[in-house]
Design a protein around this motif. Structure first.
Motif, PDB file in Angstrom:
ATOM      1  N   LEU A 265       0.894  -1.516  -0.098  1.00  0.00           N
ATOM      2  CA  LEU A 265       0.160  -0.299  -0.078  1.00  0.00           C
ATOM      3  C   LEU A 265       0.729   1.167   0.074  1.00  0.00           C
ATOM      4  O   LEU A 265      -0.193   2.613  -0.458  1.00  0.00           O
ATOM      5  CB  LEU A 265      -0.670   0.062   0.873  1.00  0.00           C
ATOM      6  N   ILE A 266       2.381   1.371   0.900  1.00  0.00           N
ATOM      7  CA  ILE A 266       2.833   2.175   0.863  1.00  0.00           C
ATOM      8  C   ILE A 266       3.204   2.698  -0.816  1.00  0.00           C
ATOM      9  O   ILE A 266       3.021   2.222  -1.545  1.00  0.00           O
ATOM     10  CB  ILE A 266       4.190   2.164   1.428  1.00  0.00           C
ATOM     11  N   PRO A 267       3.574   4.468  -0.409  1.00  0.00           N
ATOM     12  CA  PRO A 267       4.109   4.901  -2.484  1.00  0.00           C
ATOM     13  C   PRO A 267       5.149   4.176  -2.376  1.00  0.00           C
ATOM     14  O   PRO A 267       6.013   3.389  -1.706  1.00  0.00           O
ATOM     15  CB  PRO A 267       4.508   6.938  -1.973  1.00  0.00           C
ATOM     16  N   ALA A 268       5.208   4.220  -4.288  1.00  0.00           N
ATOM     17  CA  ALA A 268       6.527   3.771  -4.403  1.00  0.00           C
ATOM     18  C   ALA A 268       7.566   3.435  -4.307  1.00  0.00           C
ATOM     19  O   ALA A 268       8.574   3.331  -4.586  1.00  0.00           O
ATOM     20  CB  ALA A 268       5.848   3.521  -6.189  1.00  0.00           C
ATOM     21  N   THR A 269       7.858   5.636  -4.171  1.00  0.00           N
ATOM     22  CA  THR A 269       9.280   6.095  -3.867  1.00  0.00           C
ATOM     23  C   THR A 269       9.583   6.529  -2.196  1.00  0.00           C
ATOM     24  O   THR A 269       8.124   7.072  -1.925  1.00  0.00           O
ATOM     25  CB  THR A 269       9.493   7.086  -4.528  1.00  0.00           C
ATOM     26  N   GLY A 270      10.478   6.692  -2.017  1.00  0.00           N
ATOM     27  CA  GLY A 270      10.232   7.416  -1.162  1.00  0.00           C
ATOM     28  C   GLY A 270      10.420   7.188   0.651  1.00  0.00           C
ATOM     29  O   GLY A 270      11.207   4.965   0.441  1.00  0.00           O
TER      30      GLY A 270
ATOM     31  N   GLU B  77       5.129  -0.750  -9.263  1.00  0.00           N
ATOM     32  CA  GLU B  77       6.303   0.104  -9.500  1.00  0.00           C
ATOM     33  C   GLU B  77       6.329   0.338  -7.848  1.00  0.00           C
ATOM     34  O   GLU B  77       5.724  -0.148  -7.045  1.00  0.00           O
ATOM     35  CB  GLU B  77       5.285   1.378 -10.022  1.00  0.00           C
ATOM     36  N   VAL B  78       7.389  -0.247  -8.343  1.00  0.00           N
ATOM     37  CA  VAL B  78       8.313   0.805  -6.469  1.00  0.00           C
ATOM     38  C   VAL B  78      10.107   0.819  -7.044  1.00  0.00           C
ATOM     39  O   VAL B  78      10.005   1.010  -8.393  1.00  0.00           O
ATOM     40  CB  VAL B  78       9.114  -0.280  -5.954  1.00  0.00           C
ATOM     41  N   GLY B  79      10.329   1.814  -6.164  1.00  0.00           N
ATOM     42  CA  GLY B  79      11.844   2.919  -6.328  1.00  0.00           C
ATOM     43  C   GLY B  79      12.782   2.424  -7.363  1.00  0.00           C
ATOM     44  O   GLY B  79      13.594   2.477  -7.780  1.00  0.00           O
ATOM     45  N   LEU B  80      13.055   1.083  -6.681  1.00  0.00           N
ATOM     46  CA  LEU B  80      14.733   0.333  -7.221  1.00  0.00           C
ATOM     47  C   LEU B  80      13.457  -0.537  -8.990  1.00  0.00           C
ATOM     48  O   LEU B  80      14.578  -0.955  -9.332  1.00  0.00           O
ATOM     49  CB  LEU B  80      14.742  -0.949  -6.493  1.00  0.00           C
ATOM     50  N   GLY B  81      12.457  -0.240  -9.381  1.00  0.00           N
ATOM     51  CA  GLY B  81      12.370  -1.259 -10.512  1.00  0.00           C
ATOM     52  C   GLY B  81      12.450  -2.487 -10.244  1.00  0.00           C
ATOM     53  O   GLY B  81      12.462  -3.791  -9.538  1.00  0.00           O
ATOM     54  N   PRO B  82      11.801  -3.235 -11.369  1.00  0.00           N
ATOM     55  CA  PRO B  82      10.980  -4.512 -11.190  1.00  0.00           C
ATOM     56  C   PRO B  82      12.160  -5.040 -11.074  1.00  0.00           C
ATOM     57  O   PRO B  82      12.215  -6.845 -10.008  1.00  0.00           O
ATOM     58  CB  PRO B  82      10.382  -4.836 -12.818  1.00  0.00           C
ATOM     59  N   THR B  83      13.215  -5.079 -11.962  1.00  0.00           N
ATOM     60  CA  THR B  83      14.547  -6.372 -11.444  1.00  0.00           C
ATOM     61  C   THR B  83      14.701  -6.635 -10.093  1.00  0.00           C
ATOM     62  O   THR B  83      15.060  -6.641  -9.441  1.00  0.00           O
ATOM     63  CB  THR B  83      15.517  -5.975 -12.352  1.00  0.00           C
ATOM     64  N   LEU B  84      15.234  -5.444  -9.981  1.00  0.00           N
ATOM     65  CA  LEU B  84      16.641  -4.292  -8.315  1.00  0.00           C
ATOM     66  C   LEU B  84      15.693  -4.499  -7.089  1.00  0.00           C
ATOM     67  O   LEU B  84      16.322  -5.197  -6.869  1.00  0.00           O
ATOM     68  CB  LEU B  84      16.842  -3.467  -9.112  1.00  0.00           C
ATOM     69  N   GLY B  85      13.969  -4.104  -7.813  1.00  0.00           N
ATOM     70  CA  GLY B  85      13.225  -4.796  -6.818  1.00  0.00           C
ATOM     71  C   GLY B  85      12.607  -5.963  -5.850  1.00  0.00           C
ATOM     72  O   GLY B  85      13.118  -6.329  -4.689  1.00  0.00           O
ATOM     73  N   THR B  86      13.228  -6.991  -7.369  1.00  0.00           N
ATOM     74  CA  THR B  86      12.562  -8.575  -7.261  1.00  0.00           C
ATOM     75  C   THR B  86      13.639  -8.869  -6.437  1.00  0.00           C
ATOM     76  O   THR B  86      14.086  -9.484  -5.314  1.00  0.00           O
ATOM     77  CB  THR B  86      12.889  -8.858  -8.822  1.00  0.00           C
ATOM     78  N   ILE B  87      15.344  -8.241  -6.798  1.00  0.00           N
ATOM     79  CA  ILE B  87      16.374  -8.726  -6.034  1.00  0.00           C
ATOM     80  C   ILE B  87      16.207  -8.745  -4.672  1.00  0.00           C
ATOM     81  O   ILE B  87      16.875  -9.110  -3.668  1.00  0.00           O
ATOM     82  CB  ILE B  87      17.056  -8.370  -6.783  1.00  0.00           C
ATOM     83  N   ALA B  88      16.125  -7.454  -3.960  1.00  0.00           N
ATOM     84  CA  ALA B  88      16.275  -6.212  -3.209  1.00  0.00           C
ATOM     85  C   ALA B  88      15.217  -7.335  -1.878  1.00  0.00           C
ATOM     86  O   ALA B  88      15.323  -7.478  -0.776  1.00  0.00           O
ATOM     87  CB  ALA B  88      16.175  -4.930  -3.189  1.00  0.00           C
TER      88      ALA B  88
END
Length: 255
Positions: A188-193, A217-228
């Motif tokens: 639910l939180i914003p994609a960035t911040g 969407e997440v701030g890191l992007g799909p690939t980096l977000g999945t890894i993180a």
């Protein structure tokens, strides 16, 4: 049980013990209701009551996954480990020729089977009622594997501070609530911040991976977000396993 396992290879012994453990868990009515039926009932209720729009569906799936991993796997696994340790079954079975890792794997097999079955049930129900289909399959795979690793590690760690099987209902509550809260928050939180720092909380990776599964969407992007998100789950799993290995002892007091 030790005698029944004699004369077979290590793999056969682990399989036989896992089958016995699964039978014992199924026969435990209290555990069957709290860890099998209740999570399914909650997941179905959320699927039908919260709606199936694109803005709501990730939250529904996050709830379903969190309650499955938290109750179906984590609570069941913790209670099973504590019950076998409390009865000194684990200590006796060390003479059967099964390695410590194989013994723990066989003991946790029922919890793993329950969690995987619940995930499949939810997937079928969600598709039947017209829910969204995941578009990011790597995130889905990472969610299942990382979530299982986290909850297995948490079950091992919690078992060493739980004196009796009955107390497991209490000692597991903080992690279950944390898992549910963190997973929902990350959806639910914003994609960035700065709120993205919640990924450091155990279980938050589940919410981010669910979000990414459905193209969010997440701030890191799909690939980096999945890894993180995957790294967050695996790091916490390693921390819990490390704590369990440091505290767990195969002696008459701990089984």
């Amino acid at each position: 049980m030790t005698t029944a396992l004699a004369g077979t290879g290590p793999a056969q012994k682990v399989t036989a013990l896992a089958g016995t453990e699964l039978t014992l868990v199924v026969r435990n009515r209290t555990l069957a209701v709290s860890s099998v039926l209740l999570p399914i009932a909650l997941g179905v209720f959320w699927a039908f009551s919260l709606g199936r729009g694109p803005e709501v569906w990730p939250m529904v799936v996050a709830l379903q996954v969190a309650v499955t991993l938290g109750m179906g796997l984590y609570v069941t696994g913790t209670q099973t480990l504590v019950a076998r340790r409390h009865a000194r079954v684990l200590q006796r079975l060390r003479t059967s020729g099964i390695s410590d890792g194989g013994l723990l794997l066989a003991t946790l097999t029922p919890a793993l089977a329950i969690a995987l079955a619940q995930l499949v049930i939810f997937a079928v129900i969600d598709v039947v009622i017209g829910g969204q289909v995941p578009s990011n399959w790597p995130a889905l795979v990472a969610l299942v594997l990382g979530g299982i690793a986290l909850m297995v590690g948490a079950a091992l760690a919690t078992s060493v501070v739980t004196p009796t099987p009955e107390r497991a209902q209490i000692t597991t509550l903080p992690m279950v609530f944390l898992m549910l809260g963190a997973a929902i928050a990350m959806v639910l939180i914003p994609a960035t911040g700065w709120l993205q720092a919640l990924l450091l909380v155990p279980g938050a990776g589940v919410g981010m991976l669910v979000r990414l599964m459905f193209g969010g969407e997440v701030g890191l992007g799909p690939t980096l977000g999945t890894i993180a998100a995957t790294a967050s789950l695996l790091v916490w799993a390693a921390v819990f396993i490390r704590l369990a290995a440091h505290r767990f002892r195969w002696d008459p007091r701990n089984g």
